[in-house]
Design an enzyme around this catalytic site. Structure first.
Site, short mmCIF file in Angstrom:
data_model
loop_
_atom_site.label_atom_id
_atom_site.label_comp_id
_atom_site.label_asym_id
_atom_site.label_seq_id
_atom_site.Cartn_x
_atom_site.Cartn_y
_atom_site.Cartn_z
N GLU A 257 0.83 -1.21 0.00
CA GLU A 257 0.00 0.00 0.00
C GLU A 257 0.87 1.26 0.00
O GLU A 257 0.52 2.27 -0.63
CB GLU A 257 -0.93 0.00 1.22
CG GLU A 257 -2.00 -1.10 1.19
CD GLU A 257 -2.91 -0.97 -0.02
OE1 GLU A 257 -3.50 0.10 -0.20
OE2 GLU A 257 -3.02 -1.94 -0.78
N TRP A 260 2.03 1.64 -3.55
CA TRP A 260 0.96 2.21 -4.37
C TRP A 260 0.95 3.73 -4.22
O TRP A 260 0.76 4.47 -5.20
CB TRP A 260 -0.41 1.66 -3.95
CG TRP A 260 -0.89 0.48 -4.72
CD1 TRP A 260 -0.99 -0.81 -4.29
CD2 TRP A 260 -1.38 0.46 -6.08
NE1 TRP A 260 -1.49 -1.62 -5.29
CE2 TRP A 260 -1.75 -0.86 -6.40
CE3 TRP A 260 -1.54 1.45 -7.05
CZ2 TRP A 260 -2.27 -1.22 -7.63
CZ3 TRP A 260 -2.06 1.10 -8.30
CH2 TRP A 260 -2.41 -0.22 -8.58
N TRP A 288 -20.94 10.54 -20.45
CA TRP A 288 -21.41 10.48 -19.07
C TRP A 288 -22.82 11.06 -18.99
O TRP A 288 -23.14 12.05 -19.66
CB TRP A 288 -20.49 11.29 -18.16
CG TRP A 288 -19.05 10.84 -18.16
CD1 TRP A 288 -18.00 11.47 -18.74
CD2 TRP A 288 -18.52 9.67 -17.54
NE1 TRP A 288 -16.84 10.77 -18.52
CE2 TRP A 288 -17.13 9.65 -17.78
CE3 TRP A 288 -19.08 8.62 -16.80
CZ2 TRP A 288 -16.27 8.65 -17.32
CZ3 TRP A 288 -18.24 7.61 -16.34
CH2 TRP A 288 -16.87 7.63 -16.59
#
Length: 433
Positions: A257, A260, A288
């Site tokens: 983590e 990341w 969208w």
């Protein structure tokens, strides 16, 4: 202040221990004035009871109190950074300003402008790597290009790591080099803010949390996360300390983590346009829906999907949201409601206590499918099955959505199967192959 000083400018490093830039200032041979600037360019856009400003103020107060024990203090200013720096340079004899690197687009532009001004005054502007283990071009491919996929990046990151990279920096032995100057510490009200009811929680980087991280991190009812993110964001703890702890257990999920985090930071550094543009331009054609009523329901936690609503209500009330639930709520907005990831990113930016531009943009683009190394667009979380997997006893849901079984609770804003098919069709039509 007739003596010649150097300034150490605190930014994303609200601590006086294990701080690279501060160490270099303290060992420069000059007395050090520690400085923090409440940046009007940033603060003017925030609500007056912003919990993050409260947290920064509290952490600065701790630094100030510690420095008073060494017959020094923290100089806190409120204004535009360039104007504050010019004012200090005009008023005092300053030979250098020390600080740590900041990698966000606004920060790099600010620092470039200030470095040019300081050079015109023959004042050094010395910046250092502190908030990451590896930065910029330190973990790149053999051809020097940045990685845009996490797994090879993480492998290179780990292979590059040496003991020196996460060795703590001994600032405490040099505290006598802080300037013996006393400054008044401003109140929250002085900088135009008020007390917030929302608080940043202490981090819990315990042996148990780290060792059991893989088993517990996906279950929002379990207090199994470290609460480190806001502390890393504002630098109240050093990343070196976190890596030291993350390397101890055989299970390296916790360490991954942290990697990341650095992956997304280097992506932002190399690709600053990703803040507002799809990392993968082939997704630019997605149409969208951007329905404002649907977005309002999502923001308020009134979608009729308890796990989504629990996450949004947790965010609105506490400034936190569990990691697993962040993925579920973000996926729901982009895939079920077909609302642009930038809308969700902006809402999280307003509410999250741990808001970090690189992480927020990187993760939102990951969920939307538009980012680097992103989740494929056809991966659409089923909110109902996510409950079965990660909150089967409804413990988390009952905490944040106590009304989920009441007649007053809203019916689902959209049917899952319909939303999934609509999303797949929309993405397929919008992708430019």
């Amino acid at each position: 202040m007739k003596d010649n000083y150097v300034i150490f400018w605190h930014r994303r490093d609200l601590r006086i221990e294990d701080n690279v830039g501060l160490y270099n200032a303290l060992t420069s041979g000059k007395k050090v004035i520690p400085l923090f600037i409440f940046d009007k360019d940033i603060l003017d856009k925030l609500p007056k009871d912003d919990a993050r400003v409260n947290f920064i103020h509290e952490e600065l107060q701790k630094i100030h109190t510690t420095l008073l024990k060494h017959n020094s203090s923290l100089l806190v200013k409120h204004g535009h950074p360039m104007e504050v720096i010019k004012e200090l340079v005009a008023a005092h004899s300053i030979s250098a300003i020390y600080t740590n690197h900041d990698y966000e687009p606004y920060a790099t532009a600010r620092d470039k402008e200030i470095s040019i001004f300081l050079a015109s005054k023959n004042i050094e502007f010395n910046t250092f790597k502190d908030q990451v283990i590896f930065e910029r071009a330190e973990v790149v491919k053999a051809d020097g290009k940045p990685y845009t996929v996490y797994t090879p990046y993480s492998k290179k990151w780990l292979s590059n790591l040496t003991d020196e990279d996460f060795k703590s920096i001994d600032c405490a032995s040099h505290y006598e080099n802080f300037a013996k100057l006393t400054f008044d510490f401003p109140s929250l009200e002085t900088i135009g803010f008020t007390e917030s009811s929302v608080k940043v929680l202490p981090h819990q980087m315990t042996k148990t949390i780290i060792e059991e991280y893989e088993e517990t991190r996906n279950f929002p009812a379990i207090d199994g996360t470290s609460k480190l993110s806001p502390h890393l964001r504002f630098g109240t703890i050093s990343v070196r300390k976190c890596v030291q702890e993350g390397l101890k257990p055989e299970n390296n999920t916790f360490l991954k983590e942290l990697i990341w985090r650095e992956f997304f930071m280097q992506i932002l550094w190399h690709f600053p346009t990703s803040v507002t543009q799809n990392f993968k331009s082939k997704y630019d054609g997605i149409q969208w829906r951007n329905n404002e009523e649907d977005f309002k329901a999502w923001c308020e936690g009134k979608t009729g999907y308890p796990i989504v609503d629990a996450g949004m209500r947790e965010l609105n009330e506490s400034g936190y949201m569990h990691n697993r639930v962040r993925m579920v709520t973000a996926s729901f907005l982009c895939k079920h409601l077909l609302i642009d990831w930038r809308w969700g990113e902006a809402y999280f930016a307003k509410k999250l206590l741990d808001f970090d531009l690189a992480q927020n943009v990187g993760n939102w683009q990951w969920v939307a499918g538009t980012g680097c190394d992103s989740s494929p667009y056809f991966r659409i979380f089923n909110p109902t099955s996510q409950v079965q997997k990660f909150d089967k006893a409804h413990t988390y849901i009952e905490k944040w959505v106590p009304d989920y079984q009441e007649l007053t609770y809203p019916t689902p804003i959209v049917e899952h199967k319909f939303a999934r098919e609509r999303c797949l069709t929309t993405y397929k039509q919008g992708i430019n192959n």
